[in-house]
Write a protein that holds these residues in place. Sequence first.
Motif, mmCIF file in Angstrom:
data_model
loop_
_atom_site.group_PDB
_atom_site.id
_atom_site.type_symbol
_atom_site.label_atom_id
_atom_site.label_comp_id
_atom_site.label_asym_id
_atom_site.label_seq_id
_atom_site.Cartn_x
_atom_site.Cartn_y
_atom_site.Cartn_z
ATOM 1 N N UNK A 160 0.987 -1.492 -0.217
ATOM 2 C CA UNK A 160 0.228 0.300 -0.361
ATOM 3 C C UNK A 160 1.074 1.538 0.168
ATOM 4 N N UNK A 161 2.029 1.603 1.031
ATOM 5 C CA UNK A 161 2.708 2.859 0.868
ATOM 6 C C UNK A 161 3.188 2.713 -0.681
ATOM 7 N N UNK A 162 3.882 1.315 -1.101
ATOM 8 C CA UNK A 162 4.838 1.660 -2.303
ATOM 9 C C UNK A 162 4.079 2.243 -3.624
ATOM 10 N N UNK A 163 2.324 1.478 -3.081
ATOM 11 C CA UNK A 163 1.750 2.482 -4.335
ATOM 12 C C UNK A 163 1.706 3.921 -4.062
ATOM 13 N N UNK A 164 1.495 3.892 -3.409
ATOM 14 C CA UNK A 164 1.256 5.475 -2.698
ATOM 15 C C UNK A 164 2.077 6.486 -2.994
ATOM 16 N N UNK A 165 3.245 5.937 -2.527
ATOM 17 C CA UNK A 165 4.492 6.506 -3.457
ATOM 18 C C UNK A 165 4.364 6.877 -5.245
ATOM 19 N N UNK A 219 5.597 10.195 7.243
ATOM 20 C CA UNK A 219 4.887 10.767 5.609
ATOM 21 C C UNK A 219 3.102 10.497 6.088
ATOM 22 N N UNK A 220 3.233 9.015 6.096
ATOM 23 C CA UNK A 220 1.370 9.034 5.722
ATOM 24 C C UNK A 220 1.423 7.954 7.157
ATOM 25 N N UNK A 221 -0.275 8.146 7.012
ATOM 26 C CA UNK A 221 -0.653 7.101 8.021
ATOM 27 C C UNK A 221 -2.274 6.454 7.229
ATOM 28 N N UNK A 222 -2.767 5.785 7.985
ATOM 29 C CA UNK A 222 -3.267 4.620 6.643
ATOM 30 C C UNK A 222 -4.695 4.599 7.648
ATOM 31 N N UNK A 223 -5.638 5.183 7.439
ATOM 32 C CA UNK A 223 -6.748 4.744 8.372
ATOM 33 C C UNK A 223 -7.417 3.391 8.217
ATOM 34 N N UNK A 225 -4.883 4.499 2.576
ATOM 35 C CA UNK A 225 -3.422 4.791 3.487
ATOM 36 C C UNK A 225 -3.525 6.563 1.918
ATOM 37 N N UNK A 226 -2.853 7.765 3.292
ATOM 38 C CA UNK A 226 -3.252 8.841 2.742
ATOM 39 C C UNK A 226 -1.346 9.567 3.127
ATOM 40 N N UNK A 227 -1.594 11.014 2.750
ATOM 41 C CA UNK A 227 -0.794 11.092 2.937
ATOM 42 C C UNK A 227 -1.277 12.299 4.388
ATOM 43 N N UNK A 228 -0.802 12.386 5.358
ATOM 44 C CA UNK A 228 -0.900 13.061 6.425
ATOM 45 C C UNK A 228 -0.043 13.373 7.435
ATOM 46 N N UNK A 229 -0.671 14.062 8.940
ATOM 47 C CA UNK A 229 0.951 14.156 9.757
ATOM 48 C C UNK A 229 -0.583 13.253 10.862
#
Length: 240
Positions: A116-121, A167-171, A179-183
């Motif tokens: 999920x993280x790699x796909x987001x990047x 730099x990402x969070x997963x809800x 998974x989205x860019x968020x703090x």
Amino acid sequence: MKIRCIVIDDERLAREYIINYIAKIPQLELLGDFNSPLKAMDLIKEKKVDLIFLDIQMPDITGINFMKSLDHKPDVIFTTAYQEYAIEGFNINATDYLLKPFSFERFFQAVNKVIDKFEMKSDNRNVTLDPDSIQTKIADTYLTVRADRKLYKINFDHIKFIEGQRAYVTFHTENKKITALASLKELEDALPKDDFIRIHKSYIVSVKEILSLEGNILEVNNTKLPVGKSYKDAVLKIFG
């Protein structure tokens, strides 16, 4: 997309067990397996490794101390027979912690976090977004995030817990993971204090989803999460 991975475990049968699982997941590319972290150093220093499946108890150096020694840290999924190392593993931002023996289903669940993280990047490299469009927007009863080239509306009542990954969070919601860019810090400040609590530098949880606390392990919606030392008192207050 290929995620380049290695396996480090001093037991040959344990390495073969994981290698067999890796072969079933097309997104993973196995670069090699090693019976000692020290033998994998050259490959890791060349920054060719994206993910390490790493045992903790090994003769030369523990997996946790090995990860602490690295300047460039790939994603890591710890594989061990010792549950007592779980909290320390999460404290160094491990993606997951697999307790031997683990099923392929549990292995795939851990690997999916990395996928999920790699796909987001990859999406972020291929799409140019206005900075305002990727910020998390928080309303009274819901938030909106941009992920997978879509806008998602997430009701607070549907959030089980939120997991921070750099730099990402997963809800983690009732129906899916987003998974989205968020703090995580900004979310902690903005979410309703009565409904959500920070329990660890990597986790915010919904108070109503908390089931139990055993030592420093909090059970949230049938998922066990570590409680950081600095957050323990606040968590205990929930239990009266």
